[in-house]
Design an enzyme around this catalytic site. Structure first.
Site, PDB file in Angstrom:
ATOM      1  N   HIS A 127     -91.451 -26.103  83.503  1.00 31.85           N
ATOM      2  CA  HIS A 127     -90.794 -24.898  82.986  1.00 31.85           C
ATOM      3  C   HIS A 127     -91.611 -24.286  81.837  1.00 31.85           C
ATOM      4  O   HIS A 127     -91.733 -23.068  81.719  1.00 31.85           O
ATOM      5  CB  HIS A 127     -89.376 -25.224  82.505  1.00 31.85           C
ATOM      6  N   ASP A 187     -90.140 -19.579  91.360  1.00 29.59           N
ATOM      7  CA  ASP A 187     -89.722 -20.888  91.890  1.00 29.59           C
ATOM      8  C   ASP A 187     -90.883 -21.870  91.881  1.00 29.59           C
ATOM      9  O   ASP A 187     -92.046 -21.476  92.006  1.00 29.59           O
ATOM     10  CB  ASP A 187     -89.207 -20.681  93.328  1.00 29.59           C
ATOM     11  N   LEU A 240     -92.886  -0.538  80.048  1.00 26.76           N
ATOM     12  CA  LEU A 240     -92.427  -1.456  81.103  1.00 26.76           C
ATOM     13  C   LEU A 240     -91.010  -1.902  80.777  1.00 26.76           C
ATOM     14  O   LEU A 240     -90.728  -2.295  79.641  1.00 26.76           O
ATOM     15  CB  LEU A 240     -93.347  -2.687  81.151  1.00 26.76           C
TER      16      LEU A 240
END
Ligand code: FPP
Length: 251
Positions: free
Chosen positions: A42, A25, A136
């Site tokens: 972004h 966020d 991962l």
């Protein structure tokens, strides 16, 4: 899982979180504070994501879930939605080969129906190419909402009952959990939200039952390995009891 350190090099996983989930966020506020367009926030957010995927591997995290587009993000202006979809396209096109080389398996959770065909194709390609990787799991929550995920699971169970294939008394938390989007991934140990907001915003609400929540004041584009280590240190100070009395498990 053993507590013994492996003979070869590699991170010590004995006490750290195996599954970290992140609500990324603050991109917009990061940009606004600098007089930049939200799109730049972004874009810098994707750079932070690259850093954090690398750091997660180095720190021995096995599963990293990121909230990259929520079911509620459709209420944003079309231009911003376009920017976010453009970033996802570019992220997969530019970074998929590197992720694959680094042993990252990409998984995607969320609603695919209604997404543009080229986005679906890219998501499928990322999942297919990296299917056998084990270092991962990068779980990308895209067009994801936790209530929708739980409702979909309930609908599948209801259909089985209606078709006479399931007894209603067999419906318990495990049964519903099996119909969530990534049932084989363990629940997150640690959920991090950046930018100081303190809520889940429809992210992994079922899976978060016993997650430790850590809220960090910095905006996502500024998040880095040190910030991730800080959140993990906070996690390590928490005592996880899972509703019981036992001391922290972790192994
Ligand atoms: C929150 O910032 C972030 C998002 C809505 C999306 C997160 C997206 C990225 C980090 C980049 C895209 C990544 C991929 C893989 C596509 P905000 O816009 O809510 O910030 P604000 O609350 O300060 O306005």
């Amino acid at each position: 899982m053993s507590n013994a350190a492996p003979a070869t090099e590699g991170p010590d996983r004995s006490d750290g979180p195996l599954h970290v989930a992140i609500i990324m966020d603050g991109n917009g506020r990061w940009a606004a504070a600098r007089g930049l367009p939200r799109a730049e926030g972004h874009r810098r957010g994707v750079e932070a994501l690259r850093r954090v995927v690398r750091a997660a591997s180095e720190l021995g995290i096995l599963h990293l879930t990121i909230f990259s587009f929520s079911a509620e993000n459709w209420s944003r202006p079309a231009s911003e939605i376009g920017d976010l979809f453009g970033l996802l396209r570019r992220f997969i096109r530019n970074d998929l080969a590197t992720l694959h080389r680094d042993g990252v398996r990409v998984r995607v959770i969320g609603e695919r129906a209604g997404l543009e065909p080229d986005i679906c194709a890219l998501l499928n390609e990322a999942e297919e190419l990296t299917r056998a990787n084990t270092r991962l799991n990068l779980i990308v929550a895209f067009n994801y909402g936790s209530r929708q995920e739980i409702a979909n699971a309930a609908q599948r169970l209801a259909r089985e009952v209606a078709e006479g294939r399931r007894d209603p008394s067999s419906i318990d938390a495990d049964a519903l959990g099996q119909y969530l989007d990534a049932p084989d991934i363990p629940d997150p140990d640690l959920i991090i939200r950046t930018s100081g907001e303190q809520r889940l915003s429809n992210f992994l609400m079922w899976q978060a039952a016993y997650s430790e929540l850590v809220f960090v004041p910095i905006h996502w584009p500024d998040f880095d390995k040190a910030a991730l280590e800080g959140a993990i240190a906070e996690y390590a100070r928490r005592e996880r009891r899972f509703g019981g009395l036992a001391a922290k498990t972790g192994s």
